[in-house]
Design a protein around this motif. Structure first.
Motif, PDB file in Angstrom:
ATOM      1  N   GLY A 183     -81.923 -99.113-103.919  1.00  0.00           N
ATOM      2  CA  GLY A 183     -82.309-100.501-104.127  1.00  0.00           C
ATOM      3  C   GLY A 183     -83.581-100.713-104.905  1.00  0.00           C
ATOM      4  N   CYS A 184     -83.765 -99.964-105.989  1.00  0.00           N
ATOM      5  CA  CYS A 184     -84.901-100.166-106.882  1.00  0.00           C
ATOM      6  C   CYS A 184     -84.600 -99.453-108.190  1.00  0.00           C
ATOM      7  N   GLY A 185     -84.877-100.105-109.317  1.00  0.00           N
ATOM      8  CA  GLY A 185     -84.638 -99.477-110.599  1.00  0.00           C
ATOM      9  C   GLY A 185     -85.432 -98.199-110.787  1.00  0.00           C
ATOM     10  N   GLY A 186     -86.598 -98.127-110.157  1.00  0.00           N
ATOM     11  CA  GLY A 186     -87.425 -96.936-110.265  1.00  0.00           C
ATOM     12  C   GLY A 186     -86.853 -95.720-109.565  1.00  0.00           C
ATOM     13  N   MET A 187     -85.765 -95.902-108.802  1.00  0.00           N
ATOM     14  CA  MET A 187     -85.078 -94.786-108.137  1.00  0.00           C
ATOM     15  C   MET A 187     -83.934 -94.241-108.984  1.00  0.00           C
ATOM     16  N   ALA A 188     -83.785 -94.755-110.198  1.00  0.00           N
ATOM     17  CA  ALA A 188     -82.605 -94.444-111.004  1.00  0.00           C
ATOM     18  C   ALA A 188     -82.386 -92.952-111.208  1.00  0.00           C
ATOM     19  N   ASP A 189     -83.454 -92.194-111.322  1.00  0.00           N
ATOM     20  CA  ASP A 189     -83.321 -90.775-111.632  1.00  0.00           C
ATOM     21  C   ASP A 189     -82.994 -89.918-110.411  1.00  0.00           C
ATOM     22  N   LEU A 190     -82.849 -90.522-109.235  1.00  0.00           N
ATOM     23  CA  LEU A 190     -82.599 -89.760-108.006  1.00  0.00           C
ATOM     24  C   LEU A 190     -81.121 -89.677-107.644  1.00  0.00           C
ATOM     25  N   ALA A 191     -80.290 -90.510-108.237  1.00  0.00           N
ATOM     26  CA  ALA A 191     -78.915 -90.669-107.756  1.00  0.00           C
ATOM     27  C   ALA A 191     -78.090 -89.390-107.881  1.00  0.00           C
ATOM     28  N   THR A 192     -78.158 -88.727-109.016  1.00  0.00           N
ATOM     29  CA  THR A 192     -77.302 -87.555-109.233  1.00  0.00           C
ATOM     30  C   THR A 192     -77.626 -86.445-108.249  1.00  0.00           C
ATOM     31  N   GLN A 193     -78.907 -86.138-108.100  1.00  0.00           N
ATOM     32  CA  GLN A 193     -79.306 -85.066-107.181  1.00  0.00           C
ATOM     33  C   GLN A 193     -78.934 -85.402-105.747  1.00  0.00           C
ATOM     34  N   LEU A 194     -79.164 -86.644-105.334  1.00  0.00           N
ATOM     35  CA  LEU A 194     -78.843 -87.028-103.962  1.00  0.00           C
ATOM     36  C   LEU A 194     -77.337 -87.041-103.722  1.00  0.00           C
ATOM     37  N   SER A 195     -76.572 -87.451-104.711  1.00  0.00           N
ATOM     38  CA  SER A 195     -75.112 -87.411-104.570  1.00  0.00           C
ATOM     39  C   SER A 195     -74.630 -85.992-104.345  1.00  0.00           C
ATOM     40  N   ASP A 196     -75.188 -85.050-105.106  1.00  0.00           N
ATOM     41  CA  ASP A 196     -74.803 -83.650-104.947  1.00  0.00           C
ATOM     42  C   ASP A 196     -75.219 -83.116-103.585  1.00  0.00           C
ATOM     43  N   GLU A 197     -76.427 -83.469-103.151  1.00  0.00           N
ATOM     44  CA  GLU A 197     -76.938 -82.951-101.886  1.00  0.00           C
ATOM     45  C   GLU A 197     -76.200 -83.527-100.686  1.00  0.00           C
ATOM     46  N   LEU A 198     -75.956 -84.841-100.699  1.00  0.00           N
ATOM     47  CA  LEU A 198     -75.340 -85.488 -99.551  1.00  0.00           C
ATOM     48  C   LEU A 198     -73.818 -85.460 -99.603  1.00  0.00           C
ATOM     49  N   GLN A 199     -73.260 -85.092-100.749  1.00  0.00           N
ATOM     50  CA  GLN A 199     -71.808 -85.039-100.924  1.00  0.00           C
ATOM     51  C   GLN A 199     -71.149 -86.383-100.613  1.00  0.00           C
ATOM     52  N   MET A 200     -71.756 -87.435-101.155  1.00  0.00           N
ATOM     53  CA  MET A 200     -71.200 -88.778-101.049  1.00  0.00           C
ATOM     54  C   MET A 200     -71.752 -89.592-102.220  1.00  0.00           C
ATOM     55  N   PRO A 201     -71.114 -90.708-102.573  1.00  0.00           N
ATOM     56  CA  PRO A 201     -71.617 -91.500-103.702  1.00  0.00           C
ATOM     57  C   PRO A 201     -72.970 -92.146-103.397  1.00  0.00           C
ATOM     58  N   ILE A 202     -73.976 -91.776-104.180  1.00  0.00           N
ATOM     59  CA  ILE A 202     -75.275 -92.437-104.155  1.00  0.00           C
ATOM     60  C   ILE A 202     -75.360 -93.213-105.467  1.00  0.00           C
ATOM     61  N   ILE A 203     -75.393 -94.523-105.372  1.00  0.00           N
ATOM     62  CA  ILE A 203     -75.174 -95.365-106.538  1.00  0.00           C
ATOM     63  C   ILE A 203     -76.473 -95.983-107.020  1.00  0.00           C
ATOM     64  N   ASP A 204     -76.752 -95.741-108.278  1.00  0.00           N
ATOM     65  CA  ASP A 204     -77.924 -96.295-108.963  1.00  0.00           C
ATOM     66  C   ASP A 204     -77.460 -97.477-109.799  1.00  0.00           C
ATOM     67  N   GLY A 205     -78.133 -98.619-109.639  1.00  0.00           N
ATOM     68  CA  GLY A 205     -77.715 -99.829-110.328  1.00  0.00           C
ATOM     69  C   GLY A 205     -77.861 -99.775-111.836  1.00  0.00           C
ATOM     70  N   VAL A 206     -78.809 -98.993-112.341  1.00  0.00           N
ATOM     71  CA  VAL A 206     -78.970 -98.879-113.790  1.00  0.00           C
ATOM     72  C   VAL A 206     -77.727 -98.244-114.401  1.00  0.00           C
ATOM     73  N   SER A 207     -77.301 -97.117-113.845  1.00  0.00           N
ATOM     74  CA  SER A 207     -76.106 -96.442-114.353  1.00  0.00           C
ATOM     75  C   SER A 207     -74.874 -97.320-114.201  1.00  0.00           C
ATOM     76  N   ALA A 208     -74.759 -97.978-113.047  1.00  0.00           N
ATOM     77  CA  ALA A 208     -73.609 -98.855-112.814  1.00  0.00           C
ATOM     78  C   ALA A 208     -73.573 -99.984-113.837  1.00  0.00           C
ATOM     79  N   ALA A 209     -74.730-100.582-114.101  1.00  0.00           N
ATOM     80  CA  ALA A 209     -74.782-101.708-115.031  1.00  0.00           C
ATOM     81  C   ALA A 209     -74.461-101.271-116.455  1.00  0.00           C
ATOM     82  N   VAL A 210     -74.955-100.108-116.874  1.00  0.00           N
ATOM     83  CA  VAL A 210     -74.662 -99.618-118.225  1.00  0.00           C
ATOM     84  C   VAL A 210     -73.152 -99.467-118.407  1.00  0.00           C
ATOM     85  N   THR A 211     -72.507 -98.858-117.422  1.00  0.00           N
ATOM     86  CA  THR A 211     -71.075 -98.597-117.529  1.00  0.00           C
ATOM     87  C   THR A 211     -70.263 -99.887-117.506  1.00  0.00           C
TER      88      THR A 211
END
Length: 251
Positions: A183-211
């Motif tokens: 829930g913050c644009g400044g967290m955008a760079d954390l999503a990929t690593q956290l998704s891999d670590e937690l093995q669940m979708p961690i969704i960053d709004g910047v990436s979602a909005a671009v797509t």
């Protein structure tokens, strides 16, 4: 598909945060999009409440106008409060997406329930308002605050990033959800690593909005101008606000 040019608007004045989000946005876009990453020269260094959003909105609208004058075809408001989103949609010719709304839509496509991890406790209330406004309140199990200010994500200590990780783990273990939204644009760079670590979708709004924005542009769809999101009426607005209007409405 044609190549498109979009702009990522960081509504605060932090160049460091603008660059963090730009790196994530360009990685997702690859060679398909040209992305201008911009922020206002004046305003607030971070957005953490309603006052900050009000101050930032003028800068957002000015960036919309400036972007369209140089050929930008779509816009992303890269703050999780989605400040000025409806006003931006009024003045823009191209589509405008907010990262909170985009993230909620994407989360709802891959999970029946999600949680949000944000910064300060006061932004929990703002996130709840957005959930109601966008129709996702029943999809959200919880909104967690790491209780650190937005700019702590850029201070180099790593403390905020660690707390984001801890709260994501807590949400996975306790909230009975299938996805977590950052829930913050400044967290955008954390999503990929956290998704891999937690093995669940961690969704960053910047990436979602671009797509999602790219999809709208490929479909040739923009904001409807039939109804309340039509261009503002030209009634002689004065001062710095005139720079927010589309070029077609200014002398």
């Amino acid at each position: 598909m044609p190549r498109h040019r979009i702009q990522l608007i960081n509504p605060n004045t932090s160049q460091a945060m603008t660059e963090t989000m730009a790196i994530t946005a360009r990685k997702i876009a690859g060679s398909r999009l040209d992305i201008d990453a911009v922020c206002p020269d004046e305003g607030v260094p971070s957005i953490e409440g309603h006052f900050d959003e009000a101050v930032a909105t003028l800068g957002i609208l000015q960036q919309i106008r400036a972007g369209e004058d140089r050929g930008v075809q779509g816009h992303i408001i890269a703050c999780f409060g989605d400040p000025g989103l409806l006003a931006a949609r009024e003045v823009a010719t191209g589509p405008v997406l907010g990262i909170a709304e985009a993230a909620m839509h994407v989360a709802s496509l891959v999970a029946t329930r999600f949680s949000i991890v944000t910064t300060l406790p006061r932004t929990v209330i703002i996130a709840r308002h957005l959930l109601h406004r966008y129709g996702f309140h029943d999809h959200c199990a919880a909104v967690h605050a790491i209780d650190l200010p937005v700019l702590s994500l850029e201070d180099g200590s790593g403390m905020a990033q660690q707390k984001v990780r801890e709260y994501c783990l807590r949400a996975k273990e306790q909230d009975n959800v299938g996805a977590i939204i950052l829930g913050c644009g400044g967290m955008a760079d954390l999503a990929t690593q956290l998704s891999d670590e937690l093995q669940m979708p961690i969704i960053d709004g910047v990436s979602a909005a671009v797509t999602l924005l790219e999809s709208l542009l490929n479909l040739g769809i923009t904001t409807s101008k039939w109804g309340d999101l039509d261009f503002p009426r030209n009634k002689g607005i004065s001062g710095p606000y005139a720079a927010c209007l589309p070029s077609s409405l200014t002398p």
